[in-house]
Design an enzyme around this catalytic site. Structure first.
Site, PDB file in Angstrom:
ATOM      1  N   LYS A 113     114.682 101.653 101.305  1.00 30.36           N
ATOM      2  CA  LYS A 113     114.066 102.264 102.490  1.00 30.36           C
ATOM      3  C   LYS A 113     114.848 103.491 102.925  1.00 30.36           C
ATOM      4  O   LYS A 113     116.052 103.417 103.203  1.00 30.36           O
ATOM      5  CB  LYS A 113     114.072 101.258 103.656  1.00 30.36           C
ATOM      6  CG  LYS A 113     112.974 100.234 103.578  1.00 30.36           C
ATOM      7  CD  LYS A 113     113.180  99.147 104.591  1.00 30.36           C
ATOM      8  CE  LYS A 113     112.700  99.510 105.976  1.00 30.36           C
ATOM      9  NZ  LYS A 113     112.876  98.353 106.910  1.00 30.36           N
TER      10      LYS A 113
HETATM   11  C1  E4P Z   1     109.959  97.328 108.570  1.00 28.47           C
HETATM   12  O1  E4P Z   1     110.238  97.779 107.472  1.00 28.47           O
HETATM   13  C2  E4P Z   1     110.733  97.644 109.782  1.00 28.47           C
HETATM   14  O2  E4P Z   1     112.097  97.497 109.559  1.00 28.47           O
HETATM   15  C3  E4P Z   1     110.305  96.902 110.994  1.00 28.47           C
HETATM   16  O3  E4P Z   1     108.933  96.623 111.000  1.00 28.47           O
HETATM   17  C4  E4P Z   1     110.855  97.510 112.242  1.00 28.47           C
HETATM   18  O4  E4P Z   1     110.125  97.236 113.373  1.00 28.47           O
HETATM   19  P1  E4P Z   1     110.732  97.151 114.824  1.00 28.47           P
HETATM   20  O5  E4P Z   1     112.192  97.489 114.753  1.00 28.47           O
HETATM   21  O6  E4P Z   1     109.960  98.094 115.671  1.00 28.47           O
HETATM   22  O7  E4P Z   1     110.501  95.726 115.233  1.00 28.47           O
END
Ligand code: E4P
Length: 250
Positions: A113
């Site tokens: 990522k």
């Molecule tokens: C997904 O890859 C993300 O890390 C995740 O959905 C983050 O979302 P949030 O921090 O807004 O809960």
């Protein structure tokens, strides 16, 4: 009872293998998992260490992340496990790439990522050329999704782009609109970028992602539990309506 698959792949957003096992038990399958450092910090073992006063060195943090990801990896299907690089405003694409080469080797089904920033996009461009699968996270606009498409063109593996529904809603925008617009924009493309609905907070987010045929959706276990409970209820009602015995539905 195993729940009928929708076109959207099911990913668990979390950092605890036990949670993944639980969701898999409820739904019958889990296609993939998304993780990030915040989710890893919520892992029960990590929390216990922190509350006992343990201070993690950078190497220990990475070792812990790797251990958790390696436990999750065999539990999921072909959507893989997304692992997030550590990056702030000053992190260069080359520094992200160096981390990702290491992370990508942790498990056979890794997606790395990167943030949808200038440097993250550069890192993604270099990564796909090396065959490193990528998930472009923190996507808040159609322009960012367009940049993901352009910078990863030619990738032999699907590239993920993760629009952040919940966080857009938090700031008074409509996260679902972004998914709709990105899907529409990609219709004219070659299909190499898949939309992964992320930052899902509610069942409505999930159902919206299904309705828009996002290729993937990631959600915390409590949202999947809610969805599974509703789906089992519906399927039982359908089977009961068809006159089948109750033993065939459990
Ligand atoms: C997904 O890859 C993300 O890390 C995740 O959905 C983050 O979302 P949030 O921090 O807004 O809960």
């Amino acid at each position: 009872m195993s729940i009928r698959r929708s076109k959207t792949k099911v990913l668990v957003d979390g950092g605890d293998p036990q949670e993944t096992v639980r969701v898999k038990g409820l739904i019958g399958f889990v296609d993939g998992q998304t993780t990030n450092p915040t989710l890893i910090a919520r892992n029960p073992e990590v929390r216990q260490l922190i509350s006992s006063g343990h201070k993690f060195s950078t190497k220990e943090e990475l070792d812990e992340y790797k251990k958790i990801v390696q436990a999750i990896s065999p539990l999921v299907g072909d959507a893989g496990v997304s692992i997030e690089v550590f990056a702030d405003f000053d992190t260069t694409a080359e520094q992200m790439l160096a981390q990702s080469r290491d992370m990508f080797a942790w498990i056979p089904n890794a997606y790395v990522k990167y943030p949808c920033t200038h440097e993250g996009l550069r890192a993604a461009q270099m990564s796909v050329r090396e065959g490193i699968r990528v998930n472009m996270t923190l996507c808040f606009s159609q322009e960012q999704a367009a940049a993901v498409y352009a910078s990863t063109k030619g990738s032999t593996d699907p590239v993920y782009v993760s629009p952040f529904l919940g966080r857009l809603d938090d700031r008074g925008e409509d996260g679902m609109d972004l998914v709709r617009n990105i899907k529409k924009m990609y219709e004219a493309g070659d299909g190499h970028v898949h939309v992964l609905a992320a930052s899902v907070r509610t069942l409505n987010h999930l159902l919206g992602a299904f309705a828009l045929q996002a290729e993937l959706a990631t959600a915390p276990s409590k949202v999947w539990e809610e969805w599974a409970a509703g789906s089992v209820h519906c399927q039982k009602r359908i089977l009961c309506t068809k006159g089948q015995t109750s033993s065939a539905t459990s």
